[in-house]
Design a protein around this motif. Structure first.
Motif, PDB file in Angstrom:
ATOM      1  N   THR A  34      -5.147   2.493  27.488  1.00 12.56           N
ATOM      2  CA  THR A  34      -5.047   3.503  26.441  1.00 12.56           C
ATOM      3  C   THR A  34      -6.121   3.245  25.405  1.00 12.56           C
ATOM      4  O   THR A  34      -6.354   2.102  25.021  1.00 12.56           O
ATOM      5  CB  THR A  34      -3.662   3.428  25.759  1.00 12.56           C
ATOM      6  N   ALA A  35      -6.778   4.300  24.947  1.00 11.86           N
ATOM      7  CA  ALA A  35      -7.792   4.176  23.905  1.00 11.86           C
ATOM      8  C   ALA A  35      -7.192   4.622  22.576  1.00 11.86           C
ATOM      9  O   ALA A  35      -6.494   5.626  22.495  1.00 11.86           O
ATOM     10  CB  ALA A  35      -9.012   5.024  24.234  1.00 11.86           C
ATOM     11  N   GLY A  36      -7.460   3.846  21.540  1.00 12.41           N
ATOM     12  CA  GLY A  36      -7.026   4.187  20.184  1.00 12.41           C
ATOM     13  C   GLY A  36      -8.237   4.339  19.285  1.00 12.41           C
ATOM     14  O   GLY A  36      -9.196   3.570  19.376  1.00 12.41           O
ATOM     15  N   ILE A  37      -8.212   5.345  18.427  1.00 11.77           N
ATOM     16  CA  ILE A  37      -9.339   5.602  17.523  1.00 11.77           C
ATOM     17  C   ILE A  37      -8.802   5.746  16.102  1.00 11.77           C
ATOM     18  O   ILE A  37      -7.869   6.495  15.850  1.00 11.77           O
ATOM     19  CB  ILE A  37     -10.092   6.891  17.919  1.00 11.77           C
ATOM     20  N   TRP A  38      -9.393   5.004  15.170  1.00 12.97           N
ATOM     21  CA  TRP A  38      -9.065   5.083  13.748  1.00 12.97           C
ATOM     22  C   TRP A  38     -10.302   5.618  13.033  1.00 12.97           C
ATOM     23  O   TRP A  38     -11.365   5.011  13.073  1.00 12.97           O
ATOM     24  CB  TRP A  38      -8.693   3.712  13.215  1.00 12.97           C
ATOM     25  N   ILE A  39     -10.178   6.777  12.415  1.00 11.86           N
ATOM     26  CA  ILE A  39     -11.304   7.388  11.714  1.00 11.86           C
ATOM     27  C   ILE A  39     -11.021   7.361  10.224  1.00 11.86           C
ATOM     28  O   ILE A  39      -9.999   7.865   9.762  1.00 11.86           O
ATOM     29  CB  ILE A  39     -11.533   8.838  12.180  1.00 11.86           C
ATOM     30  N   ASP A  40     -11.939   6.745   9.464  1.00 12.72           N
ATOM     31  CA  ASP A  40     -11.831   6.664   8.010  1.00 12.72           C
ATOM     32  C   ASP A  40     -13.110   7.265   7.427  1.00 12.72           C
ATOM     33  O   ASP A  40     -14.041   7.597   8.149  1.00 12.72           O
ATOM     34  CB  ASP A  40     -11.668   5.200   7.586  1.00 12.72           C
ATOM     35  N   ASP A  42     -15.350   5.767   5.779  1.00 13.05           N
ATOM     36  CA  ASP A  42     -16.460   4.808   5.825  1.00 13.05           C
ATOM     37  C   ASP A  42     -16.768   4.272   7.218  1.00 13.05           C
ATOM     38  O   ASP A  42     -17.852   3.739   7.452  1.00 13.05           O
ATOM     39  CB  ASP A  42     -16.167   3.613   4.913  1.00 13.05           C
ATOM     40  N   PHE A  43     -15.839   4.368   8.151  1.00 12.35           N
ATOM     41  CA  PHE A  43     -16.055   3.764   9.470  1.00 12.35           C
ATOM     42  C   PHE A  43     -15.196   4.446  10.530  1.00 12.35           C
ATOM     43  O   PHE A  43     -14.263   5.179  10.217  1.00 12.35           O
ATOM     44  CB  PHE A  43     -15.758   2.263   9.438  1.00 12.35           C
ATOM     45  N   ILE A  44     -15.533   4.157  11.774  1.00 12.98           N
ATOM     46  CA  ILE A  44     -14.733   4.565  12.931  1.00 12.98           C
ATOM     47  C   ILE A  44     -14.436   3.299  13.720  1.00 12.98           C
ATOM     48  O   ILE A  44     -15.328   2.520  14.037  1.00 12.98           O
ATOM     49  CB  ILE A  44     -15.489   5.577  13.814  1.00 12.98           C
ATOM     50  N   ASP A  45     -13.176   3.078  14.027  1.00 15.81           N
ATOM     51  CA  ASP A  45     -12.748   1.893  14.769  1.00 15.81           C
ATOM     52  C   ASP A  45     -12.127   2.354  16.088  1.00 15.81           C
ATOM     53  O   ASP A  45     -11.307   3.275  16.103  1.00 15.81           O
ATOM     54  CB  ASP A  45     -11.739   1.106  13.944  1.00 15.81           C
ATOM     55  N   VAL A  46     -12.532   1.742  17.195  1.00 11.96           N
ATOM     56  CA  VAL A  46     -12.042   2.106  18.524  1.00 11.96           C
ATOM     57  C   VAL A  46     -11.533   0.844  19.216  1.00 11.96           C
ATOM     58  O   VAL A  46     -12.139  -0.213  19.109  1.00 11.96           O
ATOM     59  CB  VAL A  46     -13.173   2.742  19.370  1.00 11.96           C
ATOM     60  N   CYS A  47     -10.399   0.968  19.933  1.00 11.36           N
ATOM     61  CA  CYS A  47      -9.893  -0.150  20.718  1.00 11.36           C
ATOM     62  C   CYS A  47      -9.321   0.368  22.026  1.00 11.36           C
ATOM     63  O   CYS A  47      -8.974   1.537  22.149  1.00 11.36           O
ATOM     64  CB  CYS A  47      -8.850  -0.955  19.952  1.00 11.36           C
ATOM     65  N   VAL A  48      -9.230  -0.517  23.002  1.00 16.59           N
ATOM     66  CA  VAL A  48      -8.626  -0.208  24.297  1.00 16.59           C
ATOM     67  C   VAL A  48      -7.478  -1.181  24.503  1.00 16.59           C
ATOM     68  O   VAL A  48      -7.649  -2.390  24.362  1.00 16.59           O
ATOM     69  CB  VAL A  48      -9.658  -0.324  25.441  1.00 16.59           C
ATOM     70  N   LEU A  49      -6.301  -0.648  24.848  1.00 12.26           N
ATOM     71  CA  LEU A  49      -5.096  -1.453  25.055  1.00 12.26           C
ATOM     72  C   LEU A  49      -4.670  -1.373  26.508  1.00 12.26           C
ATOM     73  O   LEU A  49      -4.832  -0.340  27.152  1.00 12.26           O
ATOM     74  CB  LEU A  49      -3.951  -0.932  24.184  1.00 12.26           C
ATOM     75  N   LYS A  54      -1.718  -5.262  24.775  1.00 11.51           N
ATOM     76  CA  LYS A  54      -2.728  -6.263  24.453  1.00 11.51           C
ATOM     77  C   LYS A  54      -4.089  -5.586  24.327  1.00 11.51           C
ATOM     78  O   LYS A  54      -4.448  -4.737  25.143  1.00 11.51           O
ATOM     79  CB  LYS A  54      -2.773  -7.316  25.569  1.00 11.51           C
ATOM     80  N   VAL A  55      -4.854  -5.948  23.289  1.00  6.83           N
ATOM     81  CA  VAL A  55      -6.169  -5.370  23.063  1.00  6.83           C
ATOM     82  C   VAL A  55      -7.134  -5.904  24.113  1.00  6.83           C
ATOM     83  O   VAL A  55      -7.332  -7.105  24.243  1.00  6.83           O
ATOM     84  CB  VAL A  55      -6.671  -5.681  21.645  1.00  6.83           C
ATOM     85  N   VAL A  56      -7.755  -4.999  24.872  1.00  8.83           N
ATOM     86  CA  VAL A  56      -8.711  -5.367  25.921  1.00  8.83           C
ATOM     87  C   VAL A  56     -10.132  -5.325  25.376  1.00  8.83           C
ATOM     88  O   VAL A  56     -10.946  -6.183  25.654  1.00  8.83           O
ATOM     89  CB  VAL A  56      -8.572  -4.431  27.137  1.00  8.83           C
ATOM     90  N   ALA A  57     -10.445  -4.302  24.599  1.00  5.58           N
ATOM     91  CA  ALA A  57     -11.790  -4.155  24.042  1.00  5.58           C
ATOM     92  C   ALA A  57     -11.710  -3.456  22.691  1.00  5.58           C
ATOM     93  O   ALA A  57     -10.800  -2.734  22.395  1.00  5.58           O
ATOM     94  CB  ALA A  57     -12.677  -3.358  24.983  1.00  5.58           C
TER      95      ALA A  57
END
Length: 57
Positions: A34-40, A42-49, A54-57
């Protein structure tokens, strides 16, 4: 669930002399990502679970 490979069978469990042996089941960690995206502002944060969270990337 076993047919779509989200869980797998592990060792058989002997629980005595009566009845059938039990089967241990285990979650397949990399069966689903699953991909998660946090958009603010000032920044964009992306993670893969993985399937267990568990965070993979």
């Amino acid at each position: 669930m076993i047919n779509v490979r989200f869980i797998k069978e592990t060792d058989y469990v002997a629980s005595g002399n009566v009845g059938r042996k039990g089967i241990n089941l285990q979650v397949v960690d990399d069966a689903l990502l699953t991909a998660g995206i946090w958009i603010d502002s000032d920044f964009i944060d992306v993670c893969v679970l993985d399937f267990t969270g568990k965070v993979v990337a």
